[in-house]
Write a protein that holds these residues in place. Structure first.
Motif, PDB file in Angstrom:
ATOM      1  N   ILE A  93      -5.504 -18.416 -21.975  1.00 10.96           N
ATOM      2  CA  ILE A  93      -5.811 -18.426 -20.543  1.00 10.96           C
ATOM      3  C   ILE A  93      -6.411 -19.756 -20.127  1.00 10.96           C
ATOM      4  O   ILE A  93      -6.057 -20.326 -19.083  1.00 10.96           O
ATOM      5  CB  ILE A  93      -6.765 -17.270 -20.185  1.00 10.96           C
ATOM      6  N   SER A  94      -7.326 -20.293 -20.942  1.00 10.87           N
ATOM      7  CA  SER A  94      -7.966 -21.566 -20.622  1.00 10.87           C
ATOM      8  C   SER A  94      -6.959 -22.706 -20.559  1.00 10.87           C
ATOM      9  O   SER A  94      -6.913 -23.461 -19.588  1.00 10.87           O
ATOM     10  CB  SER A  94      -9.038 -21.880 -21.664  1.00 10.87           C
ATOM     11  N   ASP A  95      -6.134 -22.824 -21.606  1.00 16.63           N
ATOM     12  CA  ASP A  95      -5.141 -23.902 -21.637  1.00 16.63           C
ATOM     13  C   ASP A  95      -4.145 -23.768 -20.493  1.00 16.63           C
ATOM     14  O   ASP A  95      -3.743 -24.764 -19.879  1.00 16.63           O
ATOM     15  CB  ASP A  95      -4.403 -23.898 -22.982  1.00 16.63           C
ATOM     16  N   TYR A  96      -3.744 -22.541 -20.205  1.00 14.12           N
ATOM     17  CA  TYR A  96      -2.776 -22.298 -19.125  1.00 14.12           C
ATOM     18  C   TYR A  96      -3.370 -22.679 -17.772  1.00 14.12           C
ATOM     19  O   TYR A  96      -2.720 -23.324 -16.943  1.00 14.12           O
ATOM     20  CB  TYR A  96      -2.374 -20.824 -19.137  1.00 14.12           C
ATOM     21  N   TYR A  97      -4.630 -22.289 -17.553  1.00 13.49           N
ATOM     22  CA  TYR A  97      -5.293 -22.569 -16.271  1.00 13.49           C
ATOM     23  C   TYR A  97      -5.489 -24.068 -16.062  1.00 13.49           C
ATOM     24  O   TYR A  97      -5.265 -24.597 -14.972  1.00 13.49           O
ATOM     25  CB  TYR A  97      -6.638 -21.849 -16.225  1.00 13.49           C
ATOM     26  N   ILE A  98      -5.911 -24.766 -17.122  1.00 16.82           N
ATOM     27  CA  ILE A  98      -6.124 -26.213 -17.024  1.00 16.82           C
ATOM     28  C   ILE A  98      -4.808 -26.935 -16.747  1.00 16.82           C
ATOM     29  O   ILE A  98      -4.755 -27.888 -15.963  1.00 16.82           O
ATOM     30  CB  ILE A  98      -6.783 -26.747 -18.316  1.00 16.82           C
ATOM     31  N   ALA A  99      -3.724 -26.452 -17.367  1.00 15.57           N
ATOM     32  CA  ALA A  99      -2.420 -27.109 -17.204  1.00 15.57           C
ATOM     33  C   ALA A  99      -1.754 -26.770 -15.881  1.00 15.57           C
ATOM     34  O   ALA A  99      -1.064 -27.627 -15.291  1.00 15.57           O
ATOM     35  CB  ALA A  99      -1.498 -26.719 -18.357  1.00 15.57           C
ATOM     36  N   ASN A 100      -1.966 -25.547 -15.376  1.00 13.64           N
ATOM     37  CA  ASN A 100      -1.196 -25.092 -14.207  1.00 13.64           C
ATOM     38  C   ASN A 100      -2.024 -24.795 -12.969  1.00 13.64           C
ATOM     39  O   ASN A 100      -1.456 -24.553 -11.896  1.00 13.64           O
ATOM     40  CB  ASN A 100      -0.401 -23.829 -14.586  1.00 13.64           C
ATOM     41  N   ARG A 102     -17.531 -24.290 -24.895  1.00 15.72           N
ATOM     42  CA  ARG A 102     -18.317 -24.734 -23.746  1.00 15.72           C
ATOM     43  C   ARG A 102     -17.418 -25.337 -22.671  1.00 15.72           C
ATOM     44  O   ARG A 102     -17.589 -25.088 -21.473  1.00 15.72           O
ATOM     45  CB  ARG A 102     -19.367 -25.752 -24.201  1.00 15.72           C
ATOM     46  N   VAL A 103     -16.439 -26.137 -23.107  1.00 13.77           N
ATOM     47  CA  VAL A 103     -15.508 -26.770 -22.158  1.00 13.77           C
ATOM     48  C   VAL A 103     -14.711 -25.708 -21.422  1.00 13.77           C
ATOM     49  O   VAL A 103     -14.534 -25.767 -20.207  1.00 13.77           O
ATOM     50  CB  VAL A 103     -14.557 -27.741 -22.897  1.00 13.77           C
ATOM     51  N   ARG A 104     -14.222 -24.698 -22.161  1.00 10.22           N
ATOM     52  CA  ARG A 104     -13.424 -23.646 -21.535  1.00 10.22           C
ATOM     53  C   ARG A 104     -14.248 -22.872 -20.516  1.00 10.22           C
ATOM     54  O   ARG A 104     -13.786 -22.557 -19.424  1.00 10.22           O
ATOM     55  CB  ARG A 104     -12.882 -22.706 -22.616  1.00 10.22           C
ATOM     56  N   ASN A 105     -15.455 -22.531 -20.885  1.00 11.54           N
ATOM     57  CA  ASN A 105     -16.289 -21.758 -19.975  1.00 11.54           C
ATOM     58  C   ASN A 105     -16.633 -22.538 -18.710  1.00 11.54           C
ATOM     59  O   ASN A 105     -16.853 -21.953 -17.656  1.00 11.54           O
ATOM     60  CB  ASN A 105     -17.578 -21.325 -20.689  1.00 11.54           C
ATOM     61  N   GLN A 106     -16.677 -23.850 -18.822  1.00 12.73           N
ATOM     62  CA  GLN A 106     -16.959 -24.675 -17.653  1.00 12.73           C
ATOM     63  C   GLN A 106     -15.745 -24.801 -16.734  1.00 12.73           C
ATOM     64  O   GLN A 106     -15.882 -25.011 -15.533  1.00 12.73           O
ATOM     65  CB  GLN A 106     -17.416 -26.075 -18.105  1.00 12.73           C
ATOM     66  N   ASN A 107     -14.531 -24.676 -17.309  1.00 13.17           N
ATOM     67  CA  ASN A 107     -13.315 -24.869 -16.531  1.00 13.17           C
ATOM     68  C   ASN A 107     -12.809 -23.602 -15.853  1.00 13.17           C
ATOM     69  O   ASN A 107     -12.060 -23.685 -14.887  1.00 13.17           O
ATOM     70  CB  ASN A 107     -12.203 -25.437 -17.425  1.00 13.17           C
ATOM     71  N   ILE A 108     -13.170 -22.448 -16.368  1.00 15.07           N
ATOM     72  CA  ILE A 108     -12.695 -21.191 -15.803  1.00 15.07           C
ATOM     73  C   ILE A 108     -13.793 -20.584 -14.932  1.00 15.07           C
ATOM     74  O   ILE A 108     -14.876 -20.268 -15.430  1.00 15.07           O
ATOM     75  CB  ILE A 108     -12.324 -20.186 -16.913  1.00 15.07           C
ATOM     76  N   PRO A 109     -13.545 -20.411 -13.637  1.00 11.27           N
ATOM     77  CA  PRO A 109     -14.567 -19.808 -12.760  1.00 11.27           C
ATOM     78  C   PRO A 109     -14.905 -18.394 -13.204  1.00 11.27           C
ATOM     79  O   PRO A 109     -14.019 -17.588 -13.474  1.00 11.27           O
ATOM     80  CB  PRO A 109     -13.884 -19.795 -11.384  1.00 11.27           C
ATOM     81  N   VAL A 110     -16.184 -18.088 -13.299  1.00 10.01           N
ATOM     82  CA  VAL A 110     -16.630 -16.759 -13.708  1.00 10.01           C
ATOM     83  C   VAL A 110     -16.195 -15.741 -12.668  1.00 10.01           C
ATOM     84  O   VAL A 110     -16.350 -15.941 -11.464  1.00 10.01           O
ATOM     85  CB  VAL A 110     -18.162 -16.723 -13.886  1.00 10.01           C
ATOM     86  N   LYS A 146     -10.557 -11.293 -15.268  1.00 10.38           N
ATOM     87  CA  LYS A 146     -11.315 -10.315 -16.054  1.00 10.38           C
ATOM     88  C   LYS A 146     -10.952 -10.359 -17.535  1.00 10.38           C
ATOM     89  O   LYS A 146     -11.803 -10.118 -18.395  1.00 10.38           O
ATOM     90  CB  LYS A 146     -11.105  -8.911 -15.508  1.00 10.38           C
ATOM     91  N   TYR A 147      -9.695 -10.685 -17.850  1.00 12.78           N
ATOM     92  CA  TYR A 147      -9.285 -10.737 -19.252  1.00 12.78           C
ATOM     93  C   TYR A 147     -10.013 -11.860 -19.988  1.00 12.78           C
ATOM     94  O   TYR A 147     -10.429 -11.700 -21.131  1.00 12.78           O
ATOM     95  CB  TYR A 147      -7.779 -10.938 -19.361  1.00 12.78           C
ATOM     96  N   PHE A 148     -10.151 -13.004 -19.313  1.00 14.58           N
ATOM     97  CA  PHE A 148     -10.867 -14.137 -19.904  1.00 14.58           C
ATOM     98  C   PHE A 148     -12.343 -13.799 -20.079  1.00 14.58           C
ATOM     99  O   PHE A 148     -12.918 -14.027 -21.144  1.00 14.58           O
ATOM    100  CB  PHE A 148     -10.715 -15.375 -19.009  1.00 14.58           C
ATOM    101  N   ASP A 149     -12.954 -13.222 -19.023  1.00 10.96           N
ATOM    102  CA  ASP A 149     -14.385 -12.908 -19.066  1.00 10.96           C
ATOM    103  C   ASP A 149     -14.702 -11.890 -20.164  1.00 10.96           C
ATOM    104  O   ASP A 149     -15.679 -12.046 -20.900  1.00 10.96           O
ATOM    105  CB  ASP A 149     -14.847 -12.370 -17.711  1.00 10.96           C
ATOM    106  N   GLU A 150     -13.877 -10.845 -20.283  1.00 10.64           N
ATOM    107  CA  GLU A 150     -14.141  -9.820 -21.283  1.00 10.64           C
ATOM    108  C   GLU A 150     -13.957 -10.360 -22.698  1.00 10.64           C
ATOM    109  O   GLU A 150     -14.748 -10.052 -23.597  1.00 10.64           O
ATOM    110  CB  GLU A 150     -13.205  -8.625 -21.048  1.00 10.64           C
ATOM    111  N   ALA A 151     -12.921 -11.182 -22.912  1.00 10.10           N
ATOM    112  CA  ALA A 151     -12.690 -11.757 -24.241  1.00 10.10           C
ATOM    113  C   ALA A 151     -13.832 -12.686 -24.622  1.00 10.10           C
ATOM    114  O   ALA A 151     -14.293 -12.670 -25.774  1.00 10.10           O
ATOM    115  CB  ALA A 151     -11.361 -12.503 -24.266  1.00 10.10           C
TER     116      ALA A 151
END
Length: 326
Positions: free
Chosen positions: A104-111, A257-265, A269-274
């Protein structure tokens, strides 16, 4: 949210914990229409079935043992070990959720947007090393002539073994799976015919120094995937107790840490729960865990008799070269 941590303090066996966790996670997935948790459960069910119905492991171990016997015949001058294991429940849970977070992190940063549920589920299909075998080889120094490099010789034999593994195991009920790697390099010592099946981390050494050859095979008898790793003793030491182990952990912490900073809380929900499940697993005080056949004084002094934390060993074979026996 249902988490594995909720079940680690009841004194139950690993199998009982799996039953309860799967049942509750599946029910939660149905109520919340969470198809990612359904896919999560399906991986856990594979582990449960392996622990419950291990007859096929006897068959699989015997067929892997044929490879061991072949190496005894072809390479009597080498020392080597075969070790098989079922991935530990805690490590499996970390990896499942790690796949979700990473993808999810890589996909969000790329797209600039989140992947669909189907895309996330397809990523979880990459989980194929519940059962894994590691082959570690060593060439006795007495076999190294003046001017020769022990490291280069060991790597040469490692590639020779890799070249024969797909065909040898396919004759015994396994099917080599394509690695899916479209970039990267391969050693000229690896036959062109087997390159599509291997992930070559010797030529493509990881930034933290990790080296190994990996191949995934499908066992047509047991209908499950199995991974085989090949390393020299030096590569194995580096991965288990060396820089590849320590540095990899530090880099993972930094990456988290980088991923958590890039994905808005609250945005996915899938990212937050994982993320939450991973963090809870990392904060476990193993000395407080109450699981049958498991005991820890702290997070380092552990007696894991059930495969909860370190995995369950299923195939230990060791061969000392004839020169060492002499």
């Amino acid at each position: 949210m249902v988490t594995l941590n909720d079940y680690l303090y009841s004194g139950n066996t690993v199998l009982k914990i799996l039953h309860q966790y799967i049942e509750d996670l599946m029910e939660s997935a149905r109520v919340n229409h969470n198809t990612i948790d359904v896919a999560h459960c399906n991986i856990l069910i594979q582990i449960k079935e392996i622990l419950e119905h291990n007859d096929f492991l006897t068959s699989q171990s015997q067929r892997i043992k044929e490879l061991y016997k072949q190496m005894l015949h072809e390479y009597p001058f080498l020392a080597f070990t075969f070790k098989g294991r079922i991935k530990s429940l805690i490590r499996a849970e970390e990896k499942i959720n790690g796949y979700i977070v990473e993808y999810i992190s890589d996909y969000y940063i790329a797209n600039g947007k989140f992947p669909t549920e189907l895309e996330i589920k397809n990523r979880l299909m990459c989980f194929r090393d519940i059962i894994a075998y590691r082959i570690v080889i060593s060439l006795p120094k007495c076999q190294v002539k003046e001017g020769e490099s022990q490291e280069e010789l060991e790597i040469k034999y490692l590639y020779q073994i890799a070249n024969m593994i797909p065909a040898f195991l396919e004759e015994r009920g396994f099917t080599a799976e394509l690695s899916g790697i479209t970039s990267g390099q391969y050693s000229p010592q690896m036959d062109e015919s087997v390159r599509p099946y291997f992930r070559d981390y010797i030529v493509n050494t990881k930034p933290h120094g990790y080296q190994s050859l990996h191949i995934t095979l499908y066992d047509n008898f047991s209908r499950c995937f199995t991974e085989v790793q090949l390393r020299t003793k030096e590569m194995d030491d580096n991965a288990e107790i060396g820089e590849a182990n320590h540095f990899g952990y530090e880099k993972q912490q930094e990456l988290d840490r980088v991923r958590n900073q890039n994905i808005p809380v609250g945005e996915c929900k899938y990212f937050d729960e994982a993320c939450e499940r991973i963090q809870m697993l990392r904060n476990i005080r193993l000395a407080e865990v109450d699981v049958n056949m498991f005991k820890a004084i702290d997070n380092y002094r552990i007696n894991d008799g059930c495969g909860l934390f370190r995995g369950r060993q299923i195939l230990p074979f060791e061969h000392l070269s004839r020169f060492q026996n002499d």
